[in-house]
Design an enzyme around this catalytic site. Sequence first.
Site, short mmCIF file in Angstrom:
data_model
loop_
_atom_site.label_atom_id
_atom_site.label_comp_id
_atom_site.label_asym_id
_atom_site.label_seq_id
_atom_site.Cartn_x
_atom_site.Cartn_y
_atom_site.Cartn_z
N SER A 143 7.85 -3.94 3.62
CA SER A 143 8.23 -2.72 2.88
C SER A 143 9.75 -2.60 2.91
O SER A 143 10.41 -3.02 3.87
CB SER A 143 7.63 -1.48 3.55
OG SER A 143 8.16 -0.30 2.98
N TYR A 157 6.11 3.63 11.16
CA TYR A 157 5.63 2.76 10.08
C TYR A 157 6.73 1.75 9.68
O TYR A 157 6.48 0.54 9.56
CB TYR A 157 5.22 3.60 8.87
CG TYR A 157 5.02 2.83 7.59
CD1 TYR A 157 3.80 2.18 7.33
CD2 TYR A 157 6.03 2.72 6.63
CE1 TYR A 157 3.61 1.46 6.15
CE2 TYR A 157 5.84 2.00 5.46
CZ TYR A 157 4.64 1.37 5.22
OH TYR A 157 4.44 0.66 4.06
P1 NAP Z 1 -3.51 1.42 -0.27
O1 NAP Z 1 -3.61 1.65 -1.72
O2 NAP Z 1 -3.58 2.57 0.70
O3 NAP Z 1 -4.61 0.32 0.14
C1 NAP Z 1 -4.72 -0.07 1.46
C2 NAP Z 1 -5.67 -1.24 1.55
O4 NAP Z 1 -5.70 -1.69 2.92
C3 NAP Z 1 -7.09 -0.86 1.19
O5 NAP Z 1 -7.68 -1.98 0.55
C4 NAP Z 1 -7.75 -0.63 2.56
O6 NAP Z 1 -9.16 -0.87 2.57
C5 NAP Z 1 -7.04 -1.70 3.38
N1 NAP Z 1 -7.02 -1.44 4.83
C6 NAP Z 1 -6.49 -0.40 5.51
N2 NAP Z 1 -6.67 -0.56 6.84
C7 NAP Z 1 -7.34 -1.73 6.99
C8 NAP Z 1 -7.84 -2.43 8.12
N3 NAP Z 1 -7.68 -1.96 9.37
N4 NAP Z 1 -8.48 -3.59 7.91
C9 NAP Z 1 -8.66 -4.10 6.66
N5 NAP Z 1 -8.23 -3.46 5.55
C10 NAP Z 1 -7.57 -2.29 5.73
O7 NAP Z 1 -2.14 0.66 0.12
P2 NAP Z 1 -1.00 0.03 -0.83
O8 NAP Z 1 -0.08 1.10 -1.22
O9 NAP Z 1 -1.60 -0.85 -1.85
O10 NAP Z 1 -0.22 -0.85 0.27
C11 NAP Z 1 -0.52 -2.22 0.47
C12 NAP Z 1 0.56 -2.80 1.37
O11 NAP Z 1 1.83 -2.58 0.76
C13 NAP Z 1 0.64 -2.15 2.76
O12 NAP Z 1 0.91 -3.12 3.73
C14 NAP Z 1 1.79 -1.17 2.62
O13 NAP Z 1 2.40 -0.90 3.86
C15 NAP Z 1 2.69 -1.94 1.68
N6 NAP Z 1 3.65 -1.09 0.94
C16 NAP Z 1 3.21 -0.15 0.07
C17 NAP Z 1 4.14 0.62 -0.60
C18 NAP Z 1 3.78 1.72 -1.59
O14 NAP Z 1 4.68 2.43 -2.06
N7 NAP Z 1 2.52 1.87 -1.94
C19 NAP Z 1 5.51 0.43 -0.37
C20 NAP Z 1 5.90 -0.55 0.54
C21 NAP Z 1 4.96 -1.32 1.18
P3 NAP Z 1 -10.23 0.28 2.12
O15 NAP Z 1 -10.19 0.31 0.61
O16 NAP Z 1 -11.52 -0.21 2.65
O17 NAP Z 1 -9.77 1.56 2.73
#
Ligand code: NAP
Length: 248
Positions: A143, A157
């Site tokens: 991130s 985080y």
């Molecule tokens: P999201 O929409 O909240 O989706 C999270 C995903 O992770 C879901 O598929 C969830 O599964 C899965 N998950 C959570 N805990 C888990 C566990 N213990 N074991 C296996 N699967 C798990 O998240 P996102 O925004 O797409 O983020 C994805 C990645 O990008 C993360 O690493 C996040 O830190 C990073 N990121 C995101 C952003 C942003 O602005 N969105 C920015 C920077 C970095 P379920 O569907 O079963 O709950």
Amino acid sequence: MNKVALVTGGSRGIGAATVKQLAAAGYAVCINYVTNQAAALQLVDEILKDGGHAIAVQADVSKEDEVVRLFADIDRQLGRIDALVNNAGILLPQCRVEDFTADRINRLLTTNVTGYFLCCREAVRRMSTKHGGIGGSIVNVSSAASRLGSANEYVDYAATKGAVDTLTKGLSVEVAGEGIRVNCVRPGLIYTTMHADGGEANRVERLKTGVPMQRGGTPDEVASAITFLLSDAASFITGSFVDVSGGR
Ligand code: NAP
């Protein structure tokens, strides 16, 4: 033979967009999820209807026995693994450091850091030429928070993402001579429901004017960078970081 990819947290958000792009590029994809089986199965259906190949496997990546079972499932159902996208991550409600608890910090660390390490371990054991594998490619989803620190929101985080950056650098050197490339994407403000988990569903709207490009990003824009880094088009790229953050 199709290449095989695992996307952890592939059921929603950035992971789901990556699953779709990898399936369209010809990969057989394992969609890992932790609780949202409906979302994972719907994605499998979509890919099968489009003529692709996908399976869904439930596993909590913070738990060692479940990660071991996840990779054993891939061995059994898909026969190999060529690509790992370490993407599953969590965010907890906005909070200052003075209010953190050990329980909160450890929840973030076990999912966002231990989970990434365990999945890398299992992937390297299968991909490394040192272990009889044919090589492979790993992309860790970090991130922009690892560079910015997330003051007044979630420094814990952000620190987990700092660990992901260090994991990427160290592992990339460790396995560079064993046929494995390890790279990292650092998304900025991306439109997913993760921000609601952090306590502010409209966070991207509030902060987007601070982004040089004056907007939030889409999961697809992050997925494109991941798909490129996994591909042979990135064959001389390892230990690299791609900021997908609109200039911030
Ligand atoms: P999201 O929409 O909240 O989706 C999270 C995903 O992770 C879901 O598929 C969830 O599964 C899965 N998950 C959570 N805990 C888990 C566990 N213990 N074991 C296996 N699967 C798990 O998240 P996102 O925004 O797409 O983020 C994805 C990645 O990008 C993360 O690493 C996040 O830190 C990073 N990121 C995101 C952003 C942003 O602005 N969105 C920015 C920077 C970095 P379920 O569907 O079963 O709950």
